[in-house]
Design an enzyme around this catalytic site. Structure first.
Site, short mmCIF file in Angstrom:
data_model
loop_
_atom_site.label_atom_id
_atom_site.label_comp_id
_atom_site.label_asym_id
_atom_site.label_seq_id
_atom_site.Cartn_x
_atom_site.Cartn_y
_atom_site.Cartn_z
N ASP A 341 -14.13 -60.79 -78.26
CA ASP A 341 -15.32 -59.72 -78.26
C ASP A 341 -14.61 -58.33 -78.33
O ASP A 341 -13.55 -58.23 -77.61
CB ASP A 341 -16.38 -59.90 -77.42
CG ASP A 341 -17.63 -58.89 -77.56
OD1 ASP A 341 -17.68 -58.54 -78.81
OD2 ASP A 341 -18.02 -58.36 -76.75
N ASP A 615 -18.30 -60.83 -73.10
CA ASP A 615 -18.86 -60.29 -71.69
C ASP A 615 -20.48 -60.30 -71.91
O ASP A 615 -21.10 -60.18 -71.08
CB ASP A 615 -18.56 -58.83 -71.33
CG ASP A 615 -18.83 -58.14 -72.31
OD1 ASP A 615 -19.08 -58.21 -73.59
OD2 ASP A 615 -19.05 -56.76 -71.90
N ASP A 619 -21.89 -63.76 -76.79
CA ASP A 619 -20.73 -64.28 -76.80
C ASP A 619 -20.89 -65.76 -76.39
O ASP A 619 -19.92 -66.81 -76.52
CB ASP A 619 -19.58 -63.94 -76.08
CG ASP A 619 -19.52 -62.38 -76.54
OD1 ASP A 619 -19.20 -62.08 -77.71
OD2 ASP A 619 -19.35 -61.41 -75.54
#
Length: 877
Positions: A341, A615, A619
């Site tokens: 990410d 985080d 995700d």
């Protein structure tokens, strides 16, 4: 009370009544995310017995138990059960210990207060009590408790980075019956649970609660059972099958050979009619065959794997890496692709003013008092101790002001604000009128193209500013322009204020971005050098994502624009095309959770070992479906629950360390296998050949227990405790299909096993022919001690497996190895001196000990000579 429809949802403008609340809760449930189903302690413990090597040991233990009942000798059976119990219990303990720490880290608070309108009044209720149909009141700083459709929005900006990756989204109310055509991950009139209100305020009707919210759906996907097996599990499965085949084959062959040999030479038994005696001979050889199967199984392997994983687990925790699943330690060493990410993982997730520039080349300083006043007064944000409340861009401006030594609170206290026109997405600017030392001033900040249109700029100045803005845009920075002008009289009306928006004096351009973390470029380079490809998958825009990829070294000058794709494009791509494209992809922007998960699945189909970092809740599905999911300590609860490892320090650099630990751990397991299988090959050949020289069991059952169990346990401790080596980061990732016993190991195991067997067999023949009564107990004791010491010296060769380094390199750091050497030598001395009949030994003299240790040390010196020759060849090459 009357109701109004919105997108087929009936709602009460005055808020729900008690009856409506009860009906809604009964129909849609509570506003609580269902936690993953907890597993009982017994099930967790029994799961440790699914290890393939453990299962082989259980079969061997069962057979050994039956034979022990016949022979009334339970020593070996007890030893095997102890090995099984120890290996499974250690693994269970460490995983439970990590789970406890994780539960503390991941505690949820469902009791936080939420403002809703009920019975015509605004009240506060716990978040868990929100129901579908409730009217939510949201303001700056609030965390949205449930999904909803906006009924009213005033300059509303939402941080959806925890769900979509976007740090700031403008939300508006859409006319009834219209559809959002904007390039956004979710509709602009939809607000989502767990996102944060960064600016403005709004009212919304709740459309979904609990598991039916977008975050709930993502959480559900992140807890579905997957069939993804770790690389180590696959390798141990293959090894277990190989050991079963080899052990069974050797045992059957030995049984047939010995039985046929006995029939041919033992006429007394086989030419008579004593069938009980015949059955006794058959049973004897059958027991010997079973003993061979037990010897073929590396009892110490589960111990070595468990200890290696557990030690790494503890060491990584000291480095702020909380490993929740033991096998994740090793799997990191096999990773070939990392899908990461952007927001919060590669970047700090904190908007920061990177530069302030005016029309002159010099960077703006705060000697211009009007600029500091413009920043402090023309904003609605506030700062807390280390963060801020309000629009992230305005927070960044105030933090920049503080770094310059200027207190925005002091300016606000000293200067009177007369009129303020808040920022809106329609106007794209904010204006404030304030009185400075009796003189009214108009301050404006906003989109540069809008602010520039309010200023009297020459063509040259406009060209200069356009060039500056283009440069910032290419660097994925957001820009704000500042301008002002003195007024003849205070302006009290907002409409009149708009009429004054001309002839402004241009002040500066602020370039703002979410900076990358300092350790990221180096960590990415380390991963690339180790043969690991890094891909960015985020909900942010393509321009921003590509620029971040360029800054951290993923996107090169020669990279094609075709290597970047958006989530909608990826979603529309057929499976066959997506399968081919997954390998070349470097950047995916505007990605939804399902897009990330599909990418992981496509990469896994291509044979890649995939790690996912993130985080946010968006995700979580990818974290769960990946071979290894790495969440950040500051991430959402759902993300951490779906992951295998949590980076407590939020450092992407920890990923490179995790790869180094994983590869070193795999090397240590290979080193133990090399050591253990050399022992087993030598012992098998000795037992098979023993009868041909008159000693059917040159090593007794109890002696083999020492060699095969206790000594291997010590070896597991020694090799499992070897510290990681940075040398492994120079290698390319091993192929997922590569067997754990590679070609070099196979050659080494067979060569060493055969050579050691030849040495021991020659010694056995010499002892047998030297006297008239065969091999005596003293000679068998020397034989047994020689066998143990040969394997002990070979431990040094096992330590250097896969390298050309000397065995003495960093020897003092390998304190575990040195301790084990002492324990084995001391244990052998105890057995030889005090073992007596139990171990078939007699005490040896000091001279005999020195002779055996000195002679067997040639195993080490021969290995050192071989590695020295290889080092010379490598240097010349």
């Amino acid at each position: 009370m009357s109701t109004k429809p919105t997108r087929n949802l009936e709602y009460n403008p005055a808020g729900l009544t008690d009856v409506q609340i009860a009906e809604s809760r009964q129909r849609h449930g509570e506003n609580v995310l269902t936690p993953p189903p907890s597993t009982s302690l017994w099930k967790l413990y029994l799961d440790k017995y699914r290890d393939p090597i453990i299962q082989i040991l259980l079969v061997a233990a069962a057979i050994s138990l039956v034979l022990s009942l016949i022979e009334k000798d339970f020593i070996e059976t007890i030893g095997i059960f102890v090995a099984i119990f120890f290996a499974t219990t250690v693994g269970f303990y460490f995983e439970r210990d990590a789970a406890k720490k994780f539960n503390i880290l991941n505690a949820l608070n469902e009791e936080s207060p939420v403002k809703v309108r009920r019975h015509g009044h605004v009240i506060e209720i716990p978040r868990r009590e929100v129901v579908v149909g409730d009217i939510m009141i949201i303001e700056v700083g609030d965390e949205i408790p449930a999904d909803g459709l906006l009924l009213k929005a005033v300059d509303l900006h939402i941080n959806e980075s925890s769900l979509t990756g976007e740090p700031i989204c403008s939300k508006v109310v859409l006319p009834e019956g219209t559809h959002d055509e904007g390039n956004k991950t979710y509709p602009r009139n939809m607000i989502l649970r767990s996102s944060m209100v960064m600016n403005g305020r709004g009212t919304a009707v709740v459309t979904a609660v609990g598991d039916e919210t977008e975050i709930g759906k993502v959480a559900r996907n992140s807890t579905e059972t997957t069939d993804t097996k770790t690389p180590l599990n696959k390798q141990l499965d293959k090894l277990a099958k190989l050991i079963s085949k080899v052990g069974s084959t050797v045992a059957i062959m030995a049984f047939i050979i010995f039985l046929v040999h006995d029939i041919m030479v033992n006429d007394v038994v086989w030419q008579g009619h004593d069938y009980f005696r015949m059955a006794e001979v058959v049973l004897k050889y059958f027991m010997m065959a079973v003993t061979l199967i037990v010897m073929a199984v590396p009892e110490g392997l589960p111990m070595a794997v468990t200890l290696s994983l557990a030690l790494n687990m503890r060491r990584m925790l000291k480095s702020n890496n909380l490993v929740r699943k033991l096998h994740a330690c090793e799997t990191m060493g096999a990773v070939t692709v990392i899908c990461t990410d952007k927001t919060g993982t590669l970047t700090e997730n904190k908007m920061t003013v990177m530069e302030m520039k005016g029309l002159t080349p010099q960077t703006v300083s705060l000697h211009d008092e009007l600029l500091s006043q413009a920043i402090a007064l023309n904003t609605t944000a506030e700062l807390t101790d280390d963060s801020g409340i309000g629009n992230p861009t305005e927070v960044a401006l105030l933090m920049w002001l503080n770094k310059q030594g200027v207190s925005y609170q002091t300016i606000r206290e000293q200067i009177e604000v007369i009129t303020q026109l808040p920022f809106s997405t329609e106007n794209k600017y904010m204006a404030t009128v304030a009185k400075l030392k009796g003189q009214p001033y108009l301050f404006v900040k906003g989109a540069p193209e809008i602010v520039m249109s309010f200023c009297a700029l020459s063509a040259e100045e406009q060209a200069q500013l356009q060039s500056m803005l283009l440069d910032y845009q290419q660097k994925a920075m957001r820009t704000l322009a500042f301008a002002y002008k003195p007024l003849k009289a205070p302006v009290l009306s907002k409409d009149v204020l708009k009429e004054e928006l001309h002839g402004l004096l241009f002040q500066t351009v602020a370039a703002i971005s979410d900076p990358i973390r300092e350790d990221v470029p180096l960590a990415v380079k380390q991963c690339q050098n180790a043969g690991i490809e890094v891909k960015i998958v985020t909900g942010d825009t393509e321009a921003t994502t590509v620029e971040i990829a360029r800054q951290i070294g993923i996107w090169k000058d020669e990279t094609s624009q075709k290597d970047s794709i958006s989530g909608p494009q990826w979603s529309a791509m057929p499976d066959e095309e997506a399968y081919e494209y997954a390998q070349r992809l470097k950047v995916m922007s505007r990605a939804r959770p399902s897009d990330k998960q599909r990418l992981v699945e496509m990469l896994q189909k291509r044979g890649e070992v995939v790690a996912v970092t993130g985080d946010g809740t968006n995700d979580a599905p990818a974290l769960h479906y990946a071979h290894v999911g790495l969440s950040l300590g500051s991430g959402t609860s759902v993300a951490k629950e779906a992951s295998d490892i949590t980076l407590l320090d939020d450092s992407f650099g920890s990923i490179a360390h995790a790869v180094m630990w994983g590869r070193s751990l795999y090397k240590n397991i290979q080193r133990f296998l090399f050591f253990q299988l050399v022992v087993n090959v030598t012992a098998l050949l000795l037992v098979l050949s023993g009868s041909f020289v008159g000693v059917e069991m040159p090593l007794t059952v109890t002696q083999m227990l020492w060699v095969n169990l206790l000594m291997d346990t010590f070896a597991a401790m020694a090799l499992a405790s070897l510290p990681p080596s940075r040398d492994v980061m120079k290698d390319k990732p091993r192929k997922n299909s590569d067997f754990i016993i590679n070609k070099e190991m196979r050659k080494g195991i067979l060569f060493c096993g055969v050579v050691f067997f030849a040495i021991m067999f020659a010694m056995l023949i010499y002892c047998e022919r030297r006297g008239s009564e065969g091999v005596d107990i003293r000679e068998l004791t020397i034989f047994f001690t020689t066998f143990v010491m040969i394997q002990l010296w070979n431990l040094f060769n096992a330590k250097t497996l896969g390298t050309n380094h000397t065995a003495f390199r960093y020897l003092w750091k390998d304190r575990g190895l040195l301790l084990v050497l002492f324990m084995v030598i001391f244990g052998q001395w105890l057995i030889v001196t005090f073992g007596g009949k139990m171990f078939r030994t007699v005490p040896l003299s000091f001279h005999e000990w020195i002779l055996v240790i000195g002679a067997t040390s040639m195993v080490l010196w021969t290995g050192e000579l071989w590695r020295w020759i290889r080092r010379i060849k490598t240097k010349k090459a």
